[in-house]
Every structure is written in structure tokens, then in C-alpha cells.
Design a protein around this motif. Sequence first.
Motif, mmCIF file in Angstrom:
data_model
loop_
_atom_site.group_PDB
_atom_site.id
_atom_site.type_symbol
_atom_site.label_atom_id
_atom_site.label_comp_id
_atom_site.label_asym_id
_atom_site.label_seq_id
_atom_site.Cartn_x
_atom_site.Cartn_y
_atom_site.Cartn_z
ATOM 1 N N LEU A 269 -9.078 27.296 26.506
ATOM 2 C CA LEU A 269 -8.156 26.865 27.643
ATOM 3 C C LEU A 269 -8.687 27.755 29.176
ATOM 4 O O LEU A 269 -8.898 27.339 30.184
ATOM 5 C CB LEU A 269 -6.649 27.051 27.700
ATOM 6 N N SER A 270 -8.872 29.084 29.103
ATOM 7 C CA SER A 270 -9.213 29.758 30.034
ATOM 8 C C SER A 270 -10.566 29.387 30.675
ATOM 9 O O SER A 270 -10.882 29.401 31.795
ATOM 10 C CB SER A 270 -9.212 31.186 29.693
ATOM 11 N N MET A 271 -11.478 29.106 29.620
ATOM 12 C CA MET A 271 -12.923 28.758 30.244
ATOM 13 C C MET A 271 -12.938 27.256 30.629
ATOM 14 O O MET A 271 -13.387 27.034 31.735
ATOM 15 C CB MET A 271 -13.806 28.950 28.887
ATOM 16 N N ARG A 272 -12.120 26.562 30.149
ATOM 17 C CA ARG A 272 -12.147 25.141 30.636
ATOM 18 C C ARG A 272 -11.372 24.953 32.019
ATOM 19 O O ARG A 272 -11.654 23.964 32.862
ATOM 20 C CB ARG A 272 -11.590 24.318 29.516
ATOM 21 N N ASN A 273 -10.051 25.593 32.062
ATOM 22 C CA ASN A 273 -9.129 25.194 33.013
ATOM 23 C C ASN A 273 -8.982 26.584 34.039
ATOM 24 O O ASN A 273 -8.282 26.291 35.197
ATOM 25 C CB ASN A 273 -7.675 25.000 32.459
ATOM 26 N N GLN B 268 -20.074 26.925 31.025
ATOM 27 C CA GLN B 268 -20.482 25.853 30.447
ATOM 28 C C GLN B 268 -20.395 25.877 28.758
ATOM 29 O O GLN B 268 -20.202 25.378 27.787
ATOM 30 C CB GLN B 268 -21.814 24.907 30.819
ATOM 31 N N PHE B 269 -21.362 27.097 28.442
ATOM 32 C CA PHE B 269 -21.662 27.474 26.834
ATOM 33 C C PHE B 269 -20.409 27.861 26.301
ATOM 34 O O PHE B 269 -20.025 27.290 25.144
ATOM 35 C CB PHE B 269 -22.486 28.708 27.090
ATOM 36 N N LEU B 270 -19.504 28.730 27.003
ATOM 37 C CA LEU B 270 -18.029 29.222 26.228
ATOM 38 C C LEU B 270 -17.081 28.115 26.304
ATOM 39 O O LEU B 270 -16.184 28.056 25.363
ATOM 40 C CB LEU B 270 -17.567 30.529 26.830
ATOM 41 N N SER B 271 -17.203 26.966 27.071
ATOM 42 C CA SER B 271 -16.120 26.137 27.128
ATOM 43 C C SER B 271 -16.454 24.893 26.127
ATOM 44 O O SER B 271 -15.385 24.085 25.932
ATOM 45 C CB SER B 271 -15.690 25.570 28.471
ATOM 46 N N ALA B 272 -17.745 25.009 25.834
ATOM 47 C CA ALA B 272 -17.877 23.676 24.741
ATOM 48 C C ALA B 272 -17.461 23.870 23.422
ATOM 49 O O ALA B 272 -16.308 23.756 23.094
ATOM 50 C CB ALA B 272 -19.535 23.593 24.669
ATOM 51 N N TYR C 107 -22.583 34.807 12.634
ATOM 52 C CA TYR C 107 -22.580 33.947 13.724
ATOM 53 C C TYR C 107 -22.864 34.199 15.232
ATOM 54 O O TYR C 107 -22.741 33.626 16.176
ATOM 55 C CB TYR C 107 -21.116 33.244 13.702
ATOM 56 N N SER C 108 -23.348 35.618 15.132
ATOM 57 C CA SER C 108 -23.692 36.143 16.622
ATOM 58 C C SER C 108 -24.404 35.206 17.315
ATOM 59 O O SER C 108 -25.513 34.462 16.943
ATOM 60 C CB SER C 108 -24.374 37.254 16.289
ATOM 61 N N VAL C 109 -24.146 35.124 18.787
ATOM 62 C CA VAL C 109 -25.025 34.285 19.649
ATOM 63 C C VAL C 109 -25.377 35.265 20.770
ATOM 64 O O VAL C 109 -25.645 34.923 21.852
ATOM 65 C CB VAL C 109 -24.199 33.238 20.216
ATOM 66 N N ALA D 156 -2.836 47.183 30.910
ATOM 67 C CA ALA D 156 -3.820 46.030 30.630
ATOM 68 C C ALA D 156 -4.861 46.015 30.493
ATOM 69 O O ALA D 156 -5.360 46.664 31.124
ATOM 70 C CB ALA D 156 -2.980 44.698 30.953
ATOM 71 N N VAL D 157 -5.546 45.725 29.231
ATOM 72 C CA VAL D 157 -7.094 45.710 29.112
ATOM 73 C C VAL D 157 -7.735 44.226 29.029
ATOM 74 O O VAL D 157 -6.797 43.379 28.190
ATOM 75 C CB VAL D 157 -7.580 46.478 28.180
ATOM 76 N N ILE D 158 -8.689 43.849 29.271
ATOM 77 C CA ILE D 158 -9.263 42.574 29.211
ATOM 78 C C ILE D 158 -9.914 42.839 27.953
ATOM 79 O O ILE D 158 -10.916 43.322 27.718
ATOM 80 C CB ILE D 158 -10.140 42.157 30.431
ATOM 81 N N THR D 159 -9.747 41.856 26.931
ATOM 82 C CA THR D 159 -10.430 42.039 25.654
ATOM 83 C C THR D 159 -11.259 40.844 25.339
ATOM 84 O O THR D 159 -11.058 39.830 26.084
ATOM 85 C CB THR D 159 -9.350 41.788 24.357
ATOM 86 N N VAL D 160 -12.453 41.262 24.605
ATOM 87 C CA VAL D 160 -13.421 40.250 24.070
ATOM 88 C C VAL D 160 -13.224 40.114 22.874
ATOM 89 O O VAL D 160 -13.038 40.895 21.933
ATOM 90 C CB VAL D 160 -14.795 40.625 24.654
ATOM 91 N N MET D 161 -13.491 38.727 22.443
ATOM 92 C CA MET D 161 -13.250 38.279 20.948
ATOM 93 C C MET D 161 -14.922 37.900 20.731
ATOM 94 O O MET D 161 -15.288 36.782 21.217
ATOM 95 C CB MET D 161 -12.358 37.200 20.910
ATOM 96 N N ASN D 162 -15.434 38.812 19.968
ATOM 97 C CA ASN D 162 -16.869 38.371 19.504
ATOM 98 C C ASN D 162 -17.197 37.607 18.132
ATOM 99 O O ASN D 162 -16.358 37.866 17.460
ATOM 100 C CB ASN D 162 -17.713 39.691 19.476
ATOM 101 N N LYS D 163 -18.324 37.054 18.137
ATOM 102 C CA LYS D 163 -18.569 36.290 16.729
ATOM 103 C C LYS D 163 -18.792 37.413 15.757
ATOM 104 O O LYS D 163 -19.249 38.448 16.335
ATOM 105 C CB LYS D 163 -19.778 35.426 16.930
#
Length: 198
Positions: free
Chosen positions: A31-35, A95-99, A70-72, A59-66
Amino acid sequence: MSSLAAQLGQSFSDNPLRLAFLKWQCHVRQLSMRNNDGRPDDAIMPEVTPRGAAEPLGAVITVMNKAPGYSVTPELQHMAAKTNDPAQRRQNALQFLSATYYQKAKEFSDILTATFPPGSPGAKTLHEAKHATLTFEAYGQRFDLECKIWRLAPHNLLHQATMAHNILFNPTLPPATEVLGFEPDWDASRADPPIGRR
């Protein structure tokens, strides 16, 4: 839980909370990537309370990794190297992350990561605490994750994946940026409403 989990990029808990959280995170990040042009909100920025502290550190900005299988990371690094234009780089990343990137929760590591400036006092406090609670609260759902904290070395796969992701959105990220990993203890973590009761 051992450092082996941090090296492998994921724990192997079969607690139903684990998959429920990963599915929720995939949904809110898509949702964050698309909207929202990839701008993080409360669903991605948990309050972090070091063990023994009365108040959250912030608050911290977290990253969720493959997960490594499945790493990209090479694709993300290539995207960053392809152009010096920050706007174009960001657009390519969106574009890549919202697909289809976030469509399969099982492809993701449950060890969340976050970047901190070199010499960050916050990163030092968290690393010394060794454990913290991450509180995510958004879209009518709350998760309190009890996490072990790792300082990830540059050769760690999750460190590399986090830097590759974040450089797409912040090209001025210093090379000496610190990356911490938050490895949830699913048996000690909680959801409200509880999983399966909505």
C-alpha cells in the motif's frame, strides 16, 4: 535463537503470529509503495522500547528483506547503479517494489532491519540493551514484537539487502551507516486483536 538465525537471515519459528505479521507487513508495505510514494507510516515505523526502559526511544523506519533464497539484492544494486538521477532511481524502485515484490509473505525474512547514522547514540543504546519491543500500530491492528537486537556486519546478507533498498530512496546514505537487525521471539510477542479473532 542464535547468531546463526541472524546469519541465515531468518528464524524458523512455526508460530502462527509470524506468518500473520509477515502477511500484514507485505500488505501495508505494498500500500505504501502504490499509494504513498513509498513514504513510511506507522505500519512501517514502530516505536522501539529498549528492554528495561520506561519509555520508547522513538520510532524507526524498518525494512523487511527477502530471505536469502529469494534475495533480489543484486537487482536493487543494479537499479541504483543504472542512473545518477535520484528522482529516476526512486521511480524505478517504486515501480519494482509496488508490482509483485510484496506478494508472497513466505519469501521474506522475519528479521526486520533499520539503518542508523554512523556513531548513532540510538543505535548504541539499542545494541547495548540487546533486546527491545517493537510496537507497530496501524489500520486497526497492533503488534508488539519482543526482539533480540543484532548489529549486522557489512558482509551480512541482511545488511547488504537493507543498504541496497535504502540507497534507492536515500542516495546520500553514508557507507559507514549502521544496520541493526531485530529478530522477533514469536512466542513472547503479541497481536491485538489476537490473530484469528477479527
